[in-house]
Design an enzyme around this catalytic site. Structure first.
Site, short mmCIF file in Angstrom:
data_model
loop_
_atom_site.label_atom_id
_atom_site.label_comp_id
_atom_site.label_asym_id
_atom_site.label_seq_id
_atom_site.Cartn_x
_atom_site.Cartn_y
_atom_site.Cartn_z
N ASP A 101 -0.57 -5.23 9.41
CA ASP A 101 -1.60 -4.44 10.08
C ASP A 101 -1.51 -4.71 11.57
OD1 ASP A 101 -2.67 -3.45 7.75
OD2 ASP A 101 -4.46 -4.70 7.77
N GLU A 158 0.82 -1.21 0.00
CA GLU A 158 0.00 0.00 0.00
C GLU A 158 0.86 1.27 0.00
OE1 GLU A 158 -2.22 -1.03 3.46
OE2 GLU A 158 -3.64 -2.28 2.36
N HIS A 201 -0.48 0.42 10.62
CA HIS A 201 0.56 -0.55 10.29
C HIS A 201 1.69 -0.53 11.31
CE1 HIS A 201 -0.70 -0.11 5.80
NE2 HIS A 201 -1.35 -1.11 6.37
#
Length: 597
Positions: free
Chosen positions: A366, A342, A535
Site C-alpha cells: 500500500d 487482493e 498500491h
C-alpha cells in the site's frame, strides 16, 4: 540456475550482420566481412555476459550465418532466425548498406540497429537510412550510435553504446518473455479495488498474455480431495515450522484463535502455498488420476482475491503471497512467483515488468501515508536526515504481508551494502538473515475473521529503489508512473512511534523519492499526491530508464517519472512526434497502438 518453469523457450536475440553488397574488383564487401563479424561477436558477448533469463541462464544470442547485403540474404537470415526462435534482432554494421533491402521486415520482432561511428565507412549513414525506412514502414526500431569516433580496427564497444545495447536487449527480452504466458487470477475483484477488476484486453493486446481464472474454492477442493503432493507438503510444513517463527498476537483475548485453531491455520496457509505453486507451474508429482490438474496454467504471474469472501471465513493467504514473492522457500533459493495480493492485476503486472528487468524479488505495498518532516518532528521529536530531508519527508509502504521478505535489508553484497539479490546469488547465510528478520504474526481478526498470518519485518537499511504502477484510464488506455528513490532508515524509537499508529504486525518500509524540479517531484508530498492508485510495486535499484524503454516497446506511455532525459531510450521514430519527450511518447504510443491488437 533452475529449469525453465514455463512452456516454450525463452526469447532469443539474433544479431544481423549488415554489409555493403558490392563485391566488385576492389572487394568492398570482402574488406568489410571481418569488421562486421567482429561487431556482431562483440555485441553477442556483451549481451550474453551481462543479461540472464528469469531462471538465471545467460540470454541466448545467435549470429546470422550470412552477412546481409541484399534482400535475398535478409531472407536467408529471417529463415534461420525463425528456425532458432528469434524474437529480437540487433542489426550491426560499420558501413553504408542498402537500407530497405537489408532491414528486418518481420512486424513481430523487436528491433535495434547499431551503426558504427567511424570515419572509414559511413555506418552512421546506413543507420539514418534504415531508421528512416523503419519509420516509413511503421516498424519502430531503436537506433544505437556512439558519441565519439572510433578507429576502424577498435574491437571495443564504447560505454555509451554498451549502455544502449544492454538497455534495449534487457527490455526486449522482458517484453518477449511475457508472450504466450498467463496471468492467473484466483478469485475475482476485491473490495472495490479497480486494479483487481481484470482488464483482459490489456493483458492480451499490450503484454501478449492470456488471462486464466479459477475460483478460490479450487484451493479447498484440492485440499479435500488430496490434489497435492503430500511429500512436498510435509517438507514445506516442517520447514515453515522450523524457519518461520510466530510473532505476537495483537488481537484481544475474546477474538483470539485457540492454540489448536492457530495450529490448523498454520497448516492451512502452508498447504495453500503448495497448491498455488501447483496452479501456477503445474506439478507432475500429483496423484496419477489428477492429470488435468498436473498441467497448471503456465502462469508467469498471479493474484489472489482473498478479501472479503475468502478471508471472512478462511485463513488469509498472506504467508503464501509473501513467500511466493520471495526468492526462496523449502526448495532453497529459487525463481520468484509474482503474486498480487487482493488480485490487484495492474500492480501484479507492474511487479512482473520489474521482475523481468531485474530478475529480483519485488515488493507489493500500500502507498499508505506521506509523513512530512514537520509531522515526524511533531509526533516523535526527530529531525529527518539525508534523502528524506531533501524530499521533505517520506512515504510509508505497508501491506498485510504480501511483500517479499527479501526487502528486510539484511542481505549484503560483496561490499557489505544492503541489497536484494537475484535468487541464484542467494546464499544460505542470506536466506537465514531474511528468515531471522521476519516474524509471522496472527492476522488482525478485524480485517481477517478467518485468521491466518501476516509477515512482519522492518526494512532497516537505505537501498536504492523504484516504485511504479500501471493504471488504466478510460479513453487513454494504460499508462505507467514511476519514481526513483531510496528506502529510509530511521532510528528504532522513531520507527516504533509512527509504525504503531497503523498496523504494527505488517511489514514496514519507509520510502523517499529523488527530488528534482521536473513535474511532481519537488518533494515527497507531491509524489504521494500524484500517485494514481492505492498500491505500488517496488523494485530494488534505480530501474526507471529500463522501465521507460520497456514501456515504449509495449506502447504504454509513461505519465510520471523522475529519470534524467539523457537516460531515456526509446525507438528513434519517437523523435518525429514532437520535441518534448513526454508528448512524443503519448503521440507515438497512440499512433502505433498495442503490438498484439
Amino acid at each position: 540456475m533452475s529449469t525453465n518453469r514455463y512452456i516454450g523457450k525463452y526469447p532469443v536475440i539474433g544479431i544481423r550482420r549488415i554489409i555493403d553488397a558490392r563485391l566488385g574488383p576492389l572487394g568492398v564487401r570482402q574488406s568489410l566481412e571481418e569488421q562486421t563479424m567482429n561487431m556482431a561477436q562483440a555485441a553477442a558477448k556483451l549481451i550474453s555476459d551481462n543479461l540472464r533469463y528469469t531462471n538465471g541462464e545467460p540470454v541466448k544470442v545467435i549470429i546470422s550465418e550470412v552477412s546481409i547485403g541484399r534482400g535475398a540474404e535478409a531472407a536467408k537470415c529471417a529463415a534461420q532466425f525463425k528456425k532458432e526462435g528469434v524474437d529480437i534482432t540487433l542489426s550491426v554494421t560499420p558501413c553504408w548498406c542498402y537500407g530497405a533491402e537489408t532491414m528486418d521486415m518481420d512486424p513481430m520482432t523487436i528491433k535495434g540497429v547499431w551503426g558504427l561511428n567511424a570515419t572509414e565507412r559511413p555506418g552512421a549513414v546506413y543507420l539514418a537510412s534504415v531508421l528512416a525506412g523503419y519509420a516509413q514502414k511503421g516498424l519502430p526500431a531503436f537506433g544505437i550510435y556512439g558519441k565519439h569516433v572510433q578507429e576502424a580496427d577498435d574491437k571495443n564497444i564504447p560505454e555509451d553504446v554498451q549502455e544502449k545495447i544492454l538497455r534495449f536487449a534487457r527490455a526486449a527480452v522482458a517484453a518477449a518473455t511475457m508472450r504466450g504466458k498467463a496471468y492467473l487470477q484466483i478469485g475475482s475483484s476485491c473490495m472495490g479495488i479497480a486494479g483487481s477488476m481484470v482488464n483482459i484486453d490489456f493483458f492480451e493486446e499490450y503484454l501478449g498474455m492470456r488471462v486464466e481464472s479459477v475460483d478460490e474454492v479450487e484451493l479447498l477442493r484440492r485440499m479435500e480431495e488430496g490434489i497435492y503432493d503430500e511429500k512436498e507438503y510435509q517438507k514445506a510444513l516442517a520447514w515453515a515450522k522450523e524457519k518461520c517463527p510466530i510473532g505476537f498476537d495483537k488481537n484481544p483475548e475474546f477474538v483470539r484463535k485457540s492454540k489448536e485453531e492457530a495450529e490448523k491455520s498454520f497448516e492451512f496457509v502452508v498447504k495453500s502455498m503448495v497448491i498455488i505453486k501447483d496452479l501456477l507451474r503445474g506439478n507432475p508429482n500429483l496423484p496419477e488420476k489428477f492429470g488435468e490438474e498436473a498441467l497448471g496454467f503456465n502462469a508467469i504471474a498471479c493474484g489472489f482475491q482473498g478479501q472479503r469472501q475468502w478471508t471472512d471465513h478462511w485463513p488469509n493467504t498472506d504467508f503464501a503471497e509473501a513467500m511466493l514473492n520471495t526468492s526462496f522457500d523449502w526448495e532453497g533459493a529459487r525463481e520468484t512467483f509474482i503474486t498480487a495480493t487482493e488480485n490487484d492485476t495492474l500492480n501484479g503486472a507492474t511487479m512482473l515488468l520489474e521482475k523481468l528487468l531485474t530478475n529480483r524479488a519485488q515488493m507489493f505495498a500500500d502507498v499508505r501515508t506521506m509523513w512530512s518532516s514537520e509531522a515526524v518532528k511533531r509526533c516523535t521529536g526527530y529531525d529527518v536526515e539525508g534523502h528524506a530531508k531533501e524530499a521533505g519527508g517520506f512515504i510509508h509502504l505497508i501491506n498485510s504481508g504480501a511483500c517479499a521478505i527479501d526487502y528486510c535489508g539484511e542481505v549484503k553484497d560483496e561490499k557489505g551494502n544492503p541489497t536484494v539479490k537475484p535468487f541464484w546469488e542467494m546464499t544460505q547465510e542470506d536466506i537465514d538473515a531474511c528468515l531471522k528478520a521476519t516474524q509471522w504474526c496472527p492476522a488482525d481478526n478485524g480485517y481477517f475473521r478467518g485468521g491466518g498470518y501476516s509477515s512482519r519485518f522492518l526494512t532497516k537499511a537505505e537501498m536504492p529503489a523504484t516504485m511504479a504502477r500501471l493504471n488504466i484510464v478510460k479513453g487513454l488506455g494504460p499508462v505507467l508512473q514511476l519514481v526513483e528513490g531510496w528506502t529510509v532508515k530511521l532510528p528504532d524509537d522513531v520507527t516504533d512511534k509512527i509504525w504503531k499508529r497503523t498496523d504494527y504486525t505488517w511489514p514496514c518500509t519507509w520510502f523517499t523519492p529523488r527530488v528534482c524540479e521536473k513535474g511532481p517531484f519537488k518533494n515527497a508530498y507531491d509524489v504521494m499526491n500524484n500517485w494514481g492508485a492505492n498500491h505500488g510495486a517496488i523494485s530494488f535499484g534505480h530501474i526507471g530508464a529500463d522501465l521507460i524503454t520497456l514501456c515504449s516497446i509495449l506502447r504504454i506511455p509513461v505519465c510520471m517519472h523522475n529519470v534524467p532525459d539523457d537516460k531515456i531510450f526509446r525507438p528513434t521514430v519517437w523523435n518525429s512526434f514532437g520535441m518534448d519527450k513526454e508528448g512524443q511518447d503519448y503521440r507515438a504510443c497512440q499512433c502505433y497502438g498495442p503490438m498484439y491488437k
